[in-house]
Design an enzyme around this catalytic site. Structure first.
Site, PDB file in Angstrom:
ATOM      1  N   CYS A 182       0.840  -1.217   0.000  1.00 55.55           N
ATOM      2  CA  CYS A 182       0.000   0.000   0.000  1.00 55.55           C
ATOM      3  C   CYS A 182       0.862   1.249   0.000  1.00 55.55           C
ATOM      4  O   CYS A 182       0.550   2.244  -0.666  1.00 55.55           O
ATOM      5  CB  CYS A 182      -0.907   0.037   1.232  1.00 55.55           C
ATOM      6  SG  CYS A 182      -2.079  -1.318   1.318  1.00 55.55           S
TER       7      CYS A 182
HETATM    8  C1  BEZ Z   1       0.518  -4.640   1.885  1.00 52.54           C
HETATM    9  O1  BEZ Z   1       0.090  -3.548   1.540  1.00 52.54           O
HETATM   10  O2  BEZ Z   1       1.700  -4.933   1.781  1.00 52.54           O
HETATM   11  C2  BEZ Z   1      -0.438  -5.681   2.438  1.00 52.54           C
HETATM   12  C3  BEZ Z   1      -1.600  -5.295   3.077  1.00 52.54           C
HETATM   13  C4  BEZ Z   1      -2.426  -6.268   3.611  1.00 52.54           C
HETATM   14  C5  BEZ Z   1      -2.118  -7.592   3.467  1.00 52.54           C
HETATM   15  C6  BEZ Z   1      -0.963  -7.962   2.795  1.00 52.54           C
HETATM   16  C7  BEZ Z   1      -0.113  -7.002   2.271  1.00 52.54           C
END
Ligand code: BEZ
Length: 211
Positions: free
Chosen positions: A45
């Site tokens: 994210c």
């Molecule tokens: C991420 O943004 O890296 C992420 C968010 C939730 C679950 C897995 C990865």
């Protein structure tokens, strides 16, 4: 029921990092992209929000407003933005909705419990000036989205909203377009003065009309 293409984008009011927003009023007469993130302070994210910040001029050029959402509260978003700006070398200038009660997430069916427990998946909604949904995308948490593809779709949507063309596979701005089947052969020369070539009766190309 899940939102479908052509449905009106549901309106909502929400707290965001840029203050309270009434979605439809905030969109005004232009285009919008609403995109969700599973959680603050997560790696993929963080890169996505940075990527969008870096191409914010591209959205502005296309008269598109961008609105992100994650189910964490406002204070968390504000701290996270500092991290995003620092690690991605950018300035996040678009609002992020704080949705701890999952009001917007549920309205847009962004929570897929069989994939992610209590977090939004990576949804994208493109909304037209008529407030109708023009595109939906759903990605898993493990795959960061390709925002060049979102820009490409916006180019196609904005083109086809004005001209009787569609865009072929892997089309990008400047490439030849396809004349839609609704245009009769006899009307093609007047409607497409830049010329055309018919590979098959149903497969007719023309130079991009707005270039
Ligand atoms: C991420 O943004 O890296 C992420 C968010 C939730 C679950 C897995 C990865």
């Amino acid at each position: 029921m899940a939102l479908r293409l052509g449905d009106e984008a549901p309106n909502f009011t929400a707290e965001t990092t840029a203050g309270p927003v009434n979605f439809h009023e905030w969109l005004g007469q232009g285009w919008g992209v609403l995109f969700s993130h599973p959680k603050d302070f997560t790696p993929v994210c963080t890169t996505e929000l940075g990527a969008v910040a870096k191409i914010s001029d591209e959205f502005k050029k296309r008269n598109v407003k961008v609105l992100a959402i994650s189910v964490d509260p406002l204070d968390s978003h504000k701290g996270w933005i500092n991290d995003i700006n620092e690690t991605q070398r950018c300035t996040v200038g678009y609002p992020i909705i704080a949705d701890p009660e999952r009001k917007v997430a549920n309205l847009y069916d962004m929570i897929h419990p069989n994939a992610l427990d209590n977090m939004t998946v990576r949804s994208v909604f493109v909304i037209g000036p008529d407030k109708k949904i023009k595109l939906t995308l759903t990605y898993p948490a493990s795959t960061g989205r390709n925002f060049d593809e979102i820009l490409r779709v916006l180019d196609s949507l904005q083109l086809t909203a004005k001209h009787q063309v569609a865009t072929p596979a892997n089309w990008k701005d400047g490439d030849d377009c396809i004349i839609v089947p609704a245009v009769k052969d006899e009307d093609v020369p007047a409607k497409f003065p830049k010329g055309h070539r018919a590979v098959k009766p149903y497969l007719r190309y023309t130079p991009q009309p707005n270039r």
